[in-house]
Design a protein around this motif. Structure first.
Motif, PDB file in Angstrom:
ATOM      1  N   PHE A  31       7.165   4.905   1.829  1.00  0.00           N
ATOM      2  CA  PHE A  31       5.909   5.205   1.145  1.00  0.00           C
ATOM      3  C   PHE A  31       5.570   4.061   0.180  1.00  0.00           C
ATOM      4  O   PHE A  31       6.351   3.731  -0.714  1.00  0.00           O
ATOM      5  N   GLU A  32       4.402   3.450   0.373  1.00  0.00           N
ATOM      6  CA  GLU A  32       3.947   2.340  -0.462  1.00  0.00           C
ATOM      7  C   GLU A  32       2.590   2.692  -1.079  1.00  0.00           C
ATOM      8  O   GLU A  32       1.662   3.065  -0.361  1.00  0.00           O
ATOM      9  N   LYS A  33       2.503   2.596  -2.407  1.00  0.00           N
ATOM     10  CA  LYS A  33       1.271   3.032  -3.083  1.00  0.00           C
ATOM     11  C   LYS A  33       0.102   2.067  -2.907  1.00  0.00           C
ATOM     12  O   LYS A  33      -1.059   2.465  -3.044  1.00  0.00           O
ATOM     13  N   THR A  34       0.390   0.796  -2.610  1.00  0.00           N
ATOM     14  CA  THR A  34      -0.703  -0.154  -2.397  1.00  0.00           C
ATOM     15  C   THR A  34      -1.070  -0.216  -0.916  1.00  0.00           C
ATOM     16  O   THR A  34      -0.455   0.439  -0.081  1.00  0.00           O
ATOM     17  N   ALA A  35      -2.049  -1.060  -0.611  1.00  0.00           N
ATOM     18  CA  ALA A  35      -2.516  -1.160   0.775  1.00  0.00           C
ATOM     19  C   ALA A  35      -1.639  -2.080   1.620  1.00  0.00           C
ATOM     20  O   ALA A  35      -1.706  -2.059   2.847  1.00  0.00           O
ATOM     21  N   ARG A 124      12.998   0.845  15.327  1.00  0.00           N
ATOM     22  CA  ARG A 124      13.989   1.862  14.946  1.00  0.00           C
ATOM     23  C   ARG A 124      13.376   3.252  14.827  1.00  0.00           C
ATOM     24  O   ARG A 124      14.096   4.254  14.756  1.00  0.00           O
ATOM     25  N   GLY A 125      12.044   3.297  14.745  1.00  0.00           N
ATOM     26  CA  GLY A 125      11.377   4.601  14.693  1.00  0.00           C
ATOM     27  C   GLY A 125      11.112   5.126  13.291  1.00  0.00           C
ATOM     28  O   GLY A 125      10.826   6.318  13.125  1.00  0.00           O
ATOM     29  N   ALA A 126      11.185   4.252  12.281  1.00  0.00           N
ATOM     30  CA  ALA A 126      10.824   4.658  10.921  1.00  0.00           C
ATOM     31  C   ALA A 126       9.310   4.532  10.771  1.00  0.00           C
ATOM     32  O   ALA A 126       8.676   3.735  11.468  1.00  0.00           O
ATOM     33  N   SER A 127       8.732   5.298   9.868  1.00  0.00           N
ATOM     34  CA  SER A 127       7.289   5.235   9.659  1.00  0.00           C
ATOM     35  C   SER A 127       6.965   4.568   8.327  1.00  0.00           C
ATOM     36  O   SER A 127       7.775   4.571   7.395  1.00  0.00           O
ATOM     37  N   VAL A 128       5.797   3.961   8.246  1.00  0.00           N
ATOM     38  CA  VAL A 128       5.333   3.304   7.022  1.00  0.00           C
ATOM     39  C   VAL A 128       3.987   3.906   6.640  1.00  0.00           C
ATOM     40  O   VAL A 128       3.044   3.895   7.440  1.00  0.00           O
ATOM     41  N   VAL A 129       3.914   4.453   5.436  1.00  0.00           N
ATOM     42  CA  VAL A 129       2.688   5.077   4.946  1.00  0.00           C
ATOM     43  C   VAL A 129       2.212   4.303   3.720  1.00  0.00           C
ATOM     44  O   VAL A 129       2.931   4.215   2.720  1.00  0.00           O
ATOM     45  N   THR A 130       1.026   3.705   3.789  1.00  0.00           N
ATOM     46  CA  THR A 130       0.492   2.928   2.674  1.00  0.00           C
ATOM     47  C   THR A 130      -0.601   3.716   1.941  1.00  0.00           C
ATOM     48  O   THR A 130      -1.073   4.750   2.422  1.00  0.00           O
ATOM     49  N   LYS A 131      -0.982   3.199   0.790  1.00  0.00           N
ATOM     50  CA  LYS A 131      -2.027   3.791  -0.060  1.00  0.00           C
ATOM     51  C   LYS A 131      -1.738   5.251  -0.377  1.00  0.00           C
ATOM     52  O   LYS A 131      -2.618   6.099  -0.343  1.00  0.00           O
ATOM     53  N   VAL A 132      -0.459   5.522  -0.677  1.00  0.00           N
ATOM     54  CA  VAL A 132      -0.076   6.886  -1.069  1.00  0.00           C
ATOM     55  C   VAL A 132       0.845   6.790  -2.277  1.00  0.00           C
ATOM     56  O   VAL A 132       1.836   6.057  -2.271  1.00  0.00           O
TER      57      VAL A 132
END
Length: 404
Positions: A31-35, A124-132
């Protein structure tokens, strides 16, 4: 098993990759808070990404951390600089060493490292969620509840905190609420602003291969390349000095005198011998054309002006008192520093999570079971040259194992 990695920087990505490698069936989300993710990787090393350093042995490598070297010794026993190089090369990214020990991808392009990390996370199948942004984190008996800025709440069995360093103390409040002590953050790795010597600024872009830089009134001193900029002094010597003196210089409110030995490793006796030799062997030459040791021509001309020696003066005409003044400015050149300059994208902080509250064999919190730390959110920082990234790779790798 669900794992949340908070922070999409180098440590966060490496922790997620490690976690999926060690726990293939885990659902891992970054989870990354920026874009954008991996922004510091993008700009580091002038856009080349200083991956690690060739310094050996490990005991010497550890001496490049003003804070955290004792703790990182444990982490490096699990994953060190050699492991980093091997890891990237197995992914097809060749790493090269430069003469000063810094190591970069052979492509000289940080995008190579970014692409490698992003591809590995995807594969590897990990997910990346930005702007959160995470608004609340609550520790529960079997894991953690994370509430996002959307209002949604999700449960995770483990949390890896890789939020990076911050210059704002309030940024760590959510960790304080969980019971963690925070060492107050102050800047590290910054350059020195010199405002009262415009002639020095006229030399902007000039680099000296080696000089010794000291902070007057302290024991702080570092040698290395020095770069003159339009705001003052930069380069490895100044940056290393700012790292080792981060707290002391903060307490001094970045108001101090800096002293430079342009002759580097030479003391007064050695330099006087060289000046005498030059004045005797090149007695008929103009001083501008005959230096006692190797220095950039523009710097030599500037230093002569500092002691009011004209460029066309013949060495035989240089009086004893003028030689003494010249020797003094070469050994003890002084400037008033008022303020600092940091590069926002590359800033490093001294401060963060108190190190005694983390088990560096696992990177697990001693206060909150199931929570792990990686990267600059901890009170760890290295000098310039790839050492901060190595701390990120190592702590991220170990944190991702989740104590396995």
């Amino acid at each position: 098993m669900k794992v949340a990695v908070i922070g999409g920087g180098a440590a966060g990505f490496f922790a997620a990759i490690s976690c999926k490698t060690q726990h293939p069936d885990a659902a891992v989300s970054i989870f990354e808070k920026t874009a954008k993710t991996l922004t510091k990787v993008k700009v580091s090393g002038g856009g080349r990404c200083n991956v690690t350093n060739a310094c050996e042995p490990q005991s010497e490598f550890l001496r490049h951390y003003p804070r955290g070297q004792k703790q990182l010794k444990k982490t490096f026993n699990h994953f060190n600089r050699k492991d980093t190089i091997e890891w990237f090369e197995k992914k097809g990214v060749l790493i090269k060493a430069e003469s000063d020990g810094r190591m970069f991808p052979k492509t000289d392009d940080s995008q190579t490292i970014i692409d490698c990390l992003r591809n590995e996370v995807k594969n590897r199948g990990a997910s990346v969620v930005t702007k959160v942004a995470i608004m609340a984190l609550i520790s529960e008996p079997e894991g953690f509840s994370l509430t996002f800025d959307s209002g949604q709440t999700q449960f995770f069995n483990h949390v890896i905190v890789a939020t990076g360093g911050s210059s704002k103390s309030a940024s760590y409040d959510w960790l304080r609420k969980l019971g963690h002590a925070i060492v107050e953050p102050v800047p590290s790795l910054f350059t020195f602003n010199i405002q009262d010597e415009p002639r020095l600024k006229a030399l902007m872009g000039l680099a000296v291969p080696y000089a010794l830089v000291k902070i007057q009134g302290t024991k702080l001193a570092q040698g290395g390349p020095v770069l003159i900029t339009h705001w003052g002094l930069s380069g490895p010597a100044a940056l290393k000095l700012s790292a080792w003196g981060a707290r002391q210089l903060h307490e001094m409110k970045y108001d101090f005198n800096v002293q430079i030995n342009w002759a580097g490793t030479m003391n007064e006796e050695m330099l006087r011998t060289e000046v005498t030799k030059t004045s005797e062997q090149q007695s008929k030459k103009k001083i501008i054309n005959a230096k006692p040791f190797e220095l950039p021509n523009r710097l030599w001309e500037y230093l002569l002006s500092r002691v009011d020696l004209k460029n066309d003066t013949i060495w035989t005409e240089v009086k004893k008192k003028d030689k003494n003044r010249l020797i003094n400015v070469l050994l003890n050149d002084e400037y008033k520093v008022l303020g600092k300059t940091t590069f926002k994208e590359e800033f490093v902080t001294c401060g963060g999570v108190e190190l005694s509250e983390v088990d560096f064999n696992t990177m697990e919190s001693r206060k909150v079971p199931g929570m792990y730390f990686a990267g600059e959110v901890l009170d760890i920082d290295g000098v310039t040259g790839g050492f901060n990234f190595q701390a990120a790779w190592s702590t991220g790798f170990v944190a991702g194992k989740l104590g396995k």
